[in-house]
Design an enzyme around this catalytic site. Structure first.
Site, PDB file in Angstrom:
ATOM      1  CG  PHE A 156      34.184 -61.968 -60.353  1.00  0.00           C
ATOM      2  CD1 PHE A 156      33.728 -60.667 -60.482  1.00  0.00           C
ATOM      3  CD2 PHE A 156      34.945 -62.487 -61.390  1.00  0.00           C
ATOM      4  CE1 PHE A 156      34.008 -59.898 -61.603  1.00  0.00           C
ATOM      5  CE2 PHE A 156      35.244 -61.742 -62.527  1.00  0.00           C
ATOM      6  CZ  PHE A 156      34.777 -60.444 -62.626  1.00  0.00           C
ATOM      7  CB  CYS A 157      29.820 -61.013 -61.132  1.00  0.00           C
ATOM      8  SG  CYS A 157      28.390 -60.543 -62.140  1.00  0.00           S
ATOM      9  CB  VAL A 158      25.960 -63.867 -60.218  1.00  0.00           C
ATOM     10  CG1 VAL A 158      24.871 -64.725 -59.604  1.00  0.00           C
ATOM     11  CG2 VAL A 158      25.355 -62.906 -61.229  1.00  0.00           C
TER      12      VAL A 158
END
Length: 458
Positions: A156-158
């Site tokens: 998720f994301c980074v």
């Protein structure tokens, strides 16, 4: 000069102004603007409550295994890698909107990385450290606990960027390990016959790539379009950060949180300034905003490398340019099936930038767009029947996102059900659910979820 605030001062005979000043002083003491009534939330009590246990830890992360909710589980375990910029429980806010609980309820033996909130003792940690001793260690540990040749993973994301990088490192190592040394002579039939079935099975297992599928949620791999964040990142800014903390130090979580809040100041700053301070109001309880305020630090070398090589120079999509954990990486060599999600109103990972991963990765792909923003679009459980999502079933991935969208179909409700069906198709057969956490004598429960790492404040 706010008319509503002035009227409230008159109506309350000055009490609203007194309360507003008290709210301001309280926020100054805690170091950030209150977006919700933080006194109503406690991690492990009414957020991050899915039942589980910590089964492994090192200086970077704790690995949480969750208690099965079904009699049988898929044979391929499932590992989630959240961003280390924030805490993992965005995936486990409350039972009715928990991605983690949903995955467990769908029959996945689920593990999650809970990153440590770094202090000065981790101020020297690098991107390589987080990939090798973080993501790759989590993958191998889940394999070891479950004695599984393959697992499914989500980032998720980074966390998705880190997971993709780790997969590229793993792909480079896997390709080298499968290669036969030059000049090696084939073995005779007699020698081959002496190979035990156990050895043959081990070698066959070694030929299998450890990851069966990967899910990427609001993730950047191609950093050409970083939306409004572009205004913060240029050569001078990156060079300043390298000078400040490139060889050690911490990027403070509160500074990071303030930066992201000011990307949407009307929603995440001034709305609360007016309500909290001018009107003397207490913001309503909201689990997502409580999580948003629970910030974490980042090691300086990790942060500086990330800014230079990804945001500024976009090196992740350039084959062979980056060396990570001793390996030259090439994202096109990732051949596992990938599910890519982007949010339509995302101001941190623009939806076209999330889609751009489909042009980089080399395996089977499925892309879905959800409504709303970076977090709210992801945390959209089916039971609430909110928002829509968009899909194309023709398997085409044109170069431009708008060309993909032109032929996409809108479906009402959450994208979770589509993802669940896709993930299940890559999870293998069903096995009897384990009765205990970890594996006896090797990975026994250390403490109950959510663990102590997540409780550390920035």
């Amino acid at each position: 000069l706010n008319a509503d605030a002035l009227n409230k001062v008159v109506e309350t005979k000055g009490e609203s102004l007194a309360q507003g000043i008290a709210n301001l002083l309280a926020d100054m003491r805690q170091g950030h603007v209150s977006m919700t009534d933080e006194s109503l939330f406690t991690v492990g009590k009414n957020v991050a409550t899915t039942e589980g246990a910590v089964v492994f830890e090192n200086e970077l992360f704790q690995l949480i295994e969750y208690k099965p909710l079904t009699a049988k589980v898929f044979e391929k375990p499932f590992l989630m890698v959240p961003p280390c910029i924030n805490k993992f429980y965005i995936l486990d806010l409350q039972p009715d909107n928990s991605v983690i609980r949903y995955a467990v309820s769908q029959g996945h033996r689920t593990f999650v990385v809970s990153w440590r909130n770094p202090d000065e003792s981790q101020a020297h940690k690098s991107w390589d450290d987080y990939i090798e001793d973080g993501v790759l260690k989590a993958v191998s540990t889940v394999q070891d606990i479950c004695e599984a040749p393959q697992i499914n993973v989500l980032g998720f994301c980074v966390g998705g960027t880190m997971l993709s990088t780790a997969m590229a490192v793993l792909a480079a190592r896997h390709a080298r390990e499968r290669g036969q040394p030059q000049g090696a002579k084939p073995r005779s039939r007699a020698v081959a016959a002496k190979t035990s079935s156990k050895t043959a099975a081990a070698k066959a297992q070694a030929q299998v790539f450890p990851v069966a599928s990967m899910t990427l949620l609001t993730t950047l791999i191609d950093f050409r379009d970083t939306g409004i964040l572009d205004i913060f990142i240029d050569e001078n800014m990156v060079r300043l950060r390298e000078m400040q903390m490139g060889k050690g130090g911490l990027m403070k979580g509160q500074d990071m949180a303030s930066t992201f809040s000011f990307l949407r100041p009307n929603d995440l700053v001034w709305n609360y300034v007016v309500g909290n301070y001018l009107k003397g109001e207490t913001p309503p309880p909201f689990d997502l905003l409580y999580w948003n305020s629970d910030s974490t630090n980042l090691p300086g070398p990790f942060y500086a490398w990330y800014l230079r090589n990804l945001y500024l120079e976009n090196n992740l999509i350039k084959p062979g340019v980056l060396t990570v954990c001793g390996e030259k990486i090439d994202m096109s060599q990732l051949k596992m099936p990938v599910y890519i999600y982007g949010s339509r109103e995302d101001h941190i990972v623009p939806v076209a930038a999330a889609y751009a991963s489909s042009q980089v990765l080399g395996g089977e792909r499925r892309f879905v767009m959800g409504a709303s923003g970076h977090i709210a679009g992801v945390i959209n459980p089916p039971a609430k029947n909110k928002r829509s999502h968009w899909l194309r079933e023709d398997g085409e991935f044109p170069g431009a996102f708008n060309d993909w969208l032109a032929e996409a179909t809108e479906y009402p409700g959450s994208w979770w059900t589509d993802w669940s069906a896709w993930l299940g198709s890559h999870a293998g057969k069903q096995l009897v659910a384990p009765k205990s956490y970890g594996r006896a004598r090797a990975y026994e429960a250390i403490e109950d979820a959510p663990g102590r790492y997540v409780l550390s404040k920035a």
